[in-house]
Every structure is written in C-alpha cells, then in structure tokens.
Design an enzyme around this catalytic site. Structure first.
Site, PDB file in Angstrom:
ATOM      1  N   ARG A 174     -44.886 -33.082  -8.372  1.00  0.00           N
ATOM      2  CA  ARG A 174     -43.947 -33.079  -6.948  1.00  0.00           C
ATOM      3  C   ARG A 174     -43.379 -34.380  -6.789  1.00  0.00           C
ATOM      4  NH1 ARG A 174     -43.083 -28.494  -3.842  1.00  0.00           N
ATOM      5  NH2 ARG A 174     -42.594 -29.400  -1.662  1.00  0.00           N
TER       6      ARG A 174
ATOM      7  N   ASP B  42     -41.038 -10.787   0.561  1.00  0.00           N
ATOM      8  CA  ASP B  42     -40.858 -12.297   1.140  1.00  0.00           C
ATOM      9  C   ASP B  42     -41.131 -12.494   2.553  1.00  0.00           C
ATOM     10  OD1 ASP B  42     -39.966 -12.504  -1.549  1.00  0.00           O
ATOM     11  OD2 ASP B  42     -37.644 -12.524  -1.064  1.00  0.00           O
TER      12      ASP B  42
ATOM     13  N   HIS C   1     -25.140  -9.992 -11.191  1.00  0.00           N
ATOM     14  CA  HIS C   1     -26.445  -9.793 -11.400  1.00  0.00           C
ATOM     15  C   HIS C   1     -26.670  -8.450 -11.825  1.00  0.00           C
ATOM     16  CE1 HIS C   1     -30.961  -9.609 -10.926  1.00  0.00           C
ATOM     17  NE2 HIS C   1     -30.534  -8.799 -10.205  1.00  0.00           N
TER      18      HIS C   1
ATOM     19  N   TYR D  17     -34.625 -19.300   0.841  1.00  0.00           N
ATOM     20  CA  TYR D  17     -33.929 -19.366  -0.218  1.00  0.00           C
ATOM     21  C   TYR D  17     -32.878 -20.448  -0.577  1.00  0.00           C
ATOM     22  CZ  TYR D  17     -35.054 -14.146   0.072  1.00  0.00           C
ATOM     23  OH  TYR D  17     -35.789 -13.170   0.508  1.00  0.00           O
TER      24      TYR D  17
ATOM     25  N   TYR E 214     -37.137  -6.849  -0.612  1.00  0.00           N
ATOM     26  CA  TYR E 214     -37.147  -8.154  -0.553  1.00  0.00           C
ATOM     27  C   TYR E 214     -37.675  -8.784   0.679  1.00  0.00           C
ATOM     28  CZ  TYR E 214     -32.417  -9.649   0.350  1.00  0.00           C
ATOM     29  OH  TYR E 214     -31.275  -9.907   1.169  1.00  0.00           O
TER      30      TYR E 214
ATOM     31  N   LYS F 192     -25.438  11.114  20.230  1.00  0.00           N
ATOM     32  CA  LYS F 192     -26.512  12.095  20.352  1.00  0.00           C
ATOM     33  C   LYS F 192     -25.649  13.250  20.623  1.00  0.00           C
ATOM     34  CE  LYS F 192     -30.626  13.667  22.850  1.00  0.00           C
ATOM     35  NZ  LYS F 192     -31.400  13.267  24.161  1.00  0.00           N
TER      36      LYS F 192
ATOM     37  N   ARG G  84     -37.613   3.673  11.247  1.00  0.00           N
ATOM     38  CA  ARG G  84     -36.941   3.907  12.438  1.00  0.00           C
ATOM     39  C   ARG G  84     -35.393   4.222  12.106  1.00  0.00           C
ATOM     40  NH1 ARG G  84     -37.351   4.334  17.928  1.00  0.00           N
ATOM     41  NH2 ARG G  84     -35.139   4.326  19.039  1.00  0.00           N
TER      42      ARG G  84
ATOM     43  N   LYS H  94     -33.784 -26.725   1.595  1.00  0.00           N
ATOM     44  CA  LYS H  94     -33.527 -27.939   0.604  1.00  0.00           C
ATOM     45  C   LYS H  94     -34.422 -28.410  -0.717  1.00  0.00           C
ATOM     46  CE  LYS H  94     -35.096 -31.703   3.897  1.00  0.00           C
ATOM     47  NZ  LYS H  94     -35.578 -30.785   5.044  1.00  0.00           N
TER      48      LYS H  94
END
Length: 356
Positions: free
Chosen positions: A231, A101, A21, A156, A97, A296, A115, A159
């Site tokens: 649909r 999302d 992509h 994502y 995202y 630390k 954080r 089904k």
C-alpha cells in the site's frame, strides 16, 4: 472478471490503440468458436452461419449507420439496443455492472430495471424500430444515469483507483517484452490483442507471475507491484476541475509543463497526470434527448419536452478533472509539483477552471 483483470486488459487495449473494447470481444468470440469447434453445435441448434454469428457480433458492437448495420435483422432494429445501445446508452450491459458494483461497493441505486422493462415498448421512430419508454418514467431514467455518474465519481475514477491503475500500467510496460515464460512463446503483452490464445491468459495471474518471477528483467516491475501490495502508492499531489467545455488538454503536455517548472526535480518520468471525464454517458449531452417516449394509450413515440421533466437536472452533463501524482516519495518533490500545478492552473483563472 476481477478488478486487476480489467486493468491488465485495459493496458493492452490502450497500448495497442485498440479503438473499442468491443472489438477485442469479437476477436475473442471468433476464437472461442474455433477453439471449441462450435460451428457444428451452432448448426444443430438451428443457427444460420455466418449470418447469426455476424448478428451476435453486431449486438456486441451496437447500432451503426454503416452499410453493414442490421445484417439479417433489418426488420428488428430494436434488438441492437439491448446489449450495447449507442442511441440512448440504456442497455443491459450497464444494468449488469450496476447490480454487481453497487452491491460490492455499498452504493445505492434507485433505478428499477424491472419497472423499466414493464413500461418498455417497441415503437416506430424515423422508419426504425426503437425501444421506447412511458413518459412518466423519465425520472427513473435520470436515476440510472446518475447511478452511472456516482459509480465513476466514487469508484471507477476515484483518485486511489487511478493511482493503482497507474502503478499496474507502469509495471506492465516494464514487463511488456519479457513475458515469454508466461505465454509459452515470444510475444509482448501489448501484442496479445491480436493473438487470442495469448489474450485469454491476460488475467490477474500475469501479475502473480511477475511477483514470483526471478527474471532480472522483471525486477523493476516486481518492485512496483510489491510496493502496491504494501500500500505504498504513488503520492497524490492534487487535482484541478476543468470547465465542462474544455477539451483541448493532453496528459503528456501537462506532465512536460510541470516538469519544466520543477527544473529537473522531480524528473518528467516521475510525474503522472490523469485527465478524467465523468458524464452521463453521452459526453456533454443529455442522454434523454435521444430517448423517445409514448403516452398512455398511444403507440406514437416522441421526444419529451424539457418542460415536462420536473426533476432538477444538472447544469452540465460532464465534469473533467486533472489528477496529478508523483512517483517519488519525498517532501521536496511533492512541494515542487504542487507549486508547479498551482502556477499552471491557478484557482482564480475564470477562463480555464471552476472553483474546486
């Protein structure tokens, strides 16, 4: 980008066998520079061309071990982990995202980006500067990857999403060579990845064009999209969950095997199979294995021992499923495909499947 935009562009990248992509993003970046005459503006801003534009492209791709990696920024290798982190998978692309999302889908994310930034340091790891995190923040990192898993499982790779993707893909395949009226020139949808002037038009409007077109060549594609609007989705037959280590499985071969058992009803072209993978971003590996942590008061970053991690971890970091759909809406075809699927992949086969 609208959800349908994503599916349309995904179709283009899949059909053209584009590897990444990110490669299409780089082509689009070059096109925008040329289209808008940005070279002079870049130079006025103090950018050094082409080094700085190459650097931007490498940020999009992420770290690479190739000879061209870190061009112009070898002393600041951690910069390549910000946008597309190929080392740990922790990057701002995911955070973007996640925020979008999770908000729109109503899915809670307990990962705290602010954080993380508070405890993120740049440390020297294997002669390379890497973004590292305080050891006590390891549980928060697992929450990030679990958020990713939840988004894939519940959205994502759901089904219903996959069947909509299947229907849009079918419509675009039919329309692939008949969109001259939309692009203003003779070019297939699948070829637009090599023509950025056309590629920028590959949005959800391409579907509106098909729906409103009177071109007879687009009639079958139009029927599918109208069915989608009503649909009337391709019926869902069922799913099988594969063992985590099963890799040699192919959608086309599964379709052929199911069709063979159905004896021509339904036909091969009426069966759709999706093999989906849901993981933590590193296939079957624990992504935290590649992360380095500091304690630390110490600037040294090391790998964290599993004994130091108190969170309950999954046994495996990858799940794979077979989703089966049928494009004919009748009980006989549904029954035939269901029977074929169960015969090919019986629930009690311990060598192939886990119990659903």
């Amino acid at each position: 980008m609208y959800f349908r935009d994503f599916l349309t562009i995904l179709f283009v990248l899949e059909v053209t066998k584009a590897v990444l992509h990110e490669e299409a993003s780089i082509k689009l970046f070059d096109y925008l520079i040329e289209k808008n005459n940005l070279v002079q503006d870049f130079e006025k801003s103090g950018l050094q061309l082409p080094d700085d534009t190459d650097f931007i492209k490498q940020l999009i791709i992420g770290y690479s071990d190739s000879e061209t990696a870190y061009k112009g920024r070898a002393e600041k290798t951690f910069l390549y982990e910000i946008v597309a982190n190929k080392t740990t998978g922790i990057d701002v692309d995911k955070w973007d995202y996640f925020a979008r999302d999770c908000h729109h889908l109503g899915i809670n994310s307990s990962f705290d980006t602010k954080r993380f930034l508070t405890f993120a340091w740049v440390c020297e790891v294997d002669n390379r500067k890497q973004i590292c995190i305080r050891d006590k923040e390891v549980d928060d990192l697992y929450e990030m990857f679990h958020t990713r898993y939840n988004l894939h499982r519940r959205a994502y790779q759901h089904k219903v999403v996959k069947v909509i993707e299947e229907m849009i893909t079918d419509a675009l395949i039919i329309a692939n060579n008949h969109m001259e009226g939309y692009f203003g020139k003779k070019i297939a949808i699948s070829e637009t990845v090599d023509d950025m002037e056309a590629f920028v038009k590959v949005t959800d409007y391409i579907l509106n064009y098909i729906l409103n077109s009177t071109d007879e060549n687009l009639s079958p594609a139009r029927e599918i999209l109208e069915r989608l609007q009503r649909r009337q989705l391709f019926p869902y037959v069922g799913q099988k969950r594969l063992k985590h280590d099963i890799t040699d499985i192919d959608e086309d071969s599964i379709c052929r095997k199911i069709a063979a058992k159905c004896n021509g009803d339904p036909r091969l072209e009426d069966i759709a199979v999706n093999v989906i993978t849901i993981d933590y971003g590193m296939k079957d590996k624990d992504p935290i294995d590649n992360m380095r942590f500091y304690k630390k008061g110490s600037a040294e970053a090391t790998k964290l021992s599993k004994s130091k991690i108190i969170q309950l971890l999954p046994k495996h970091f990858r799940q794979r499923f077979i989703y089966v759909f049928i494009k004919k809406r009748n009980p006989e075809s549904m029954a035939a495909v269901t029977k074929a699927l169960n015969e090919l992949y019986p629930e009690d086969d311990p060598a192939v499947l886990e119990e659903n």
